[in-house]
Design a protein around this motif. Structure first.
Motif, PDB file in Angstrom:
ATOM      1  N   TYR A   1       0.754  -1.458  -0.176  1.00 18.06           N
ATOM      2  CA  TYR A   1      -0.099   0.134  -0.038  1.00 18.06           C
ATOM      3  C   TYR A   1       0.850   1.112   0.092  1.00 18.06           C
ATOM      4  O   TYR A   1       0.233   2.448   0.002  1.00 18.06           O
ATOM      5  N   GLY A   2       2.161   1.211   0.043  1.00 18.73           N
ATOM      6  CA  GLY A   2       3.148   2.316  -0.081  1.00 18.73           C
ATOM      7  C   GLY A   2       3.108   3.195   1.164  1.00 18.73           C
ATOM      8  O   GLY A   2       3.530   4.272   1.232  1.00 18.73           O
ATOM      9  N   GLU A   3       2.562   2.748   2.417  1.00 20.79           N
ATOM     10  CA  GLU A   3       2.728   3.517   3.633  1.00 20.79           C
ATOM     11  C   GLU A   3       3.887   3.139   4.551  1.00 20.79           C
ATOM     12  O   GLU A   3       4.006   2.361   4.919  1.00 20.79           O
ATOM     13  N   PRO A   4       4.895   4.193   4.551  1.00 23.32           N
ATOM     14  CA  PRO A   4       5.944   4.048   5.252  1.00 23.32           C
ATOM     15  C   PRO A   4       5.736   3.773   6.750  1.00 23.32           C
ATOM     16  O   PRO A   4       4.664   4.417   7.603  1.00 23.32           O
ATOM     17  N   PHE A   5       6.794   3.431   7.351  1.00 26.87           N
ATOM     18  CA  PHE A   5       6.562   3.194   8.740  1.00 26.87           C
ATOM     19  C   PHE A   5       8.193   3.207   9.363  1.00 26.87           C
ATOM     20  O   PHE A   5       8.903   3.298   8.983  1.00 26.87           O
ATOM     21  N   ALA A   6       8.207   3.535  10.670  1.00 26.48           N
ATOM     22  CA  ALA A   6       9.445   3.799  11.456  1.00 26.48           C
ATOM     23  C   ALA A   6       9.652   2.702  12.402  1.00 26.48           C
ATOM     24  O   ALA A   6       8.739   2.182  13.203  1.00 26.48           O
TER      25      ALA A   6
ATOM     26  N   LEU B   1       7.385   0.396  17.295  1.00 26.87           N
ATOM     27  CA  LEU B   1       7.173   0.369  15.915  1.00 26.87           C
ATOM     28  C   LEU B   1       5.938   1.476  15.535  1.00 26.87           C
ATOM     29  O   LEU B   1       4.883   1.329  16.194  1.00 26.87           O
ATOM     30  N   LEU B   2       6.118   2.185  14.380  1.00 28.46           N
ATOM     31  CA  LEU B   2       5.274   3.370  14.373  1.00 28.46           C
ATOM     32  C   LEU B   2       4.552   3.387  12.888  1.00 28.46           C
ATOM     33  O   LEU B   2       5.577   3.943  12.024  1.00 28.46           O
ATOM     34  N   PRO B   3       3.628   2.798  12.610  1.00 30.10           N
ATOM     35  CA  PRO B   3       2.933   2.906  11.434  1.00 30.10           C
ATOM     36  C   PRO B   3       2.775   4.355  11.044  1.00 30.10           C
ATOM     37  O   PRO B   3       2.733   5.120  11.644  1.00 30.10           O
ATOM     38  N   ARG B   4       2.622   4.449   9.672  1.00 34.67           N
ATOM     39  CA  ARG B   4       2.103   5.514   8.976  1.00 34.67           C
ATOM     40  C   ARG B   4       2.877   6.852   9.382  1.00 34.67           C
ATOM     41  O   ARG B   4       2.391   7.888   9.798  1.00 34.67           O
TER      42      ARG B   4
ATOM     43  N   ARG C   1       8.523  10.568   7.016  1.00 35.47           N
ATOM     44  CA  ARG C   1      10.011  10.462   7.059  1.00 35.47           C
ATOM     45  C   ARG C   1      10.529  11.757   7.555  1.00 35.47           C
ATOM     46  O   ARG C   1      11.595  11.855   8.426  1.00 35.47           O
ATOM     47  N   ALA C   2       9.918  12.990   7.238  1.00 39.54           N
ATOM     48  CA  ALA C   2      10.400  14.194   7.614  1.00 39.54           C
ATOM     49  C   ALA C   2      10.225  14.274   9.108  1.00 39.54           C
ATOM     50  O   ALA C   2      10.851  15.359   9.723  1.00 39.54           O
ATOM     51  N   ALA C   3       9.264  13.666   9.745  1.00 40.18           N
ATOM     52  CA  ALA C   3       9.140  14.040  11.067  1.00 40.18           C
ATOM     53  C   ALA C   3       9.761  12.976  12.157  1.00 40.18           C
ATOM     54  O   ALA C   3      10.009  13.300  13.340  1.00 40.18           O
ATOM     55  N   LEU C   4      10.753  12.022  11.586  1.00 37.70           N
ATOM     56  CA  LEU C   4      11.074  11.158  12.227  1.00 37.70           C
ATOM     57  C   LEU C   4      12.525  11.886  13.137  1.00 37.70           C
ATOM     58  O   LEU C   4      12.449  11.374  14.400  1.00 37.70           O
TER      59      LEU C   4
ATOM     60  N   MET D   1      13.284   4.438   8.717  1.00 36.26           N
ATOM     61  CA  MET D   1      12.207   4.332   8.109  1.00 36.26           C
ATOM     62  C   MET D   1      12.380   3.153   7.214  1.00 36.26           C
ATOM     63  O   MET D   1      13.256   2.759   6.956  1.00 36.26           O
ATOM     64  N   TYR D   2      11.205   2.684   6.720  1.00 37.44           N
ATOM     65  CA  TYR D   2      11.040   1.543   5.881  1.00 37.44           C
ATOM     66  C   TYR D   2       9.744   1.896   4.992  1.00 37.44           C
ATOM     67  O   TYR D   2       8.784   2.389   5.506  1.00 37.44           O
TER      68      TYR D   2
END
Length: 202
Positions: free
Chosen positions: A96-101, A143-146, A149-152, A179-180
């Protein structure tokens, strides 16, 4: 209007297993279970059209329905389940293209009993319900879904500051995050290796 079943028949896809599946089949077959969950998510959009439904959202709602309000707040999980959840999140992101950290926090030796539990609780209070946390001796992982990247980077700083503030002293040795997807971690195994390295104790 062409139904999903009609379209599947035209493509030669057998819809029989899902439509005729019993509970044991749904529990034992990941493909059937995912198809069933997608249909429930579609139904959720009809029931609550203002909500953005995913299979993950559906799971969270059903957990609250079954177990009640005690589940409100971040889930604290065992390490083995966190690794399983990371694998699931990688598959979700790829689809689905939603990154997570992923974030790993390393703490100094505990100055007095109960402090680690206190600082972890303070972090949990600030996280979303969809986030997960796992505790490993002097480390904990998030584990942080959604995650954007700029907020990490800002989040890592806030976590470190929050822990030290609650402890009333400097106890954070390091806060690392990734990020992934990412060019340095292009697949599930690479992100799991990063997690293992971060959680490895000396």
């Amino acid at each position: 209007m062409t139904t999903v079943t009609e379209a599947a028949k035209r493509l030669g896809i057998d819809r029989h297993p899902l439509e005729q599946a019993d509970l044991d089949m749904l529990r034992g077959d990941p493909v059937l279970a995912q198809q069933f969950a997608r249909r429930l998510a579609l139904a959720g959009k009809e029931i609550a059209p203002n909500a953005e439904w995913s299979i993950e959202d559906l799971r969270d709602v059903l957990e609250v329905a079954v177990q009640g309000a005690a589940l409100e707040g971040v889930r604290v999980v065992e390490g083995r389940y966190l690794r399983k959840r990371v694998r699931e999140q990688c598959a979700f992101t790829e689809r689905y293209g939603e990154p997570f950290a992923l974030v790993v926090v390393q703490l100094a030796p505990e100055p007095h009993d109960g402090l680690f539990a206190k600082v972890v609780e303070s972090v949990v209070e600030k996280l979303r319900r969809t986030d997960m946390i796992a505790i490993y001796r002097r480390r904990f992982a998030l584990l942080l879904p959604r995650m954007e990247r700029a907020a990490l980077a800002g989040l890592l700083d806030r976590i470190g500051a929050r822990v030290d503030e609650v402890a009333h002293q400097k106890i954070v040795e390091s806060v690392a995050g990734v990020m992934y997807p990412d060019e340095s971690y292009p697949d599930t195994q690479s992100i799991l290796d990063w997690l293992e390295d971060g959680l490895r104790t000396d």
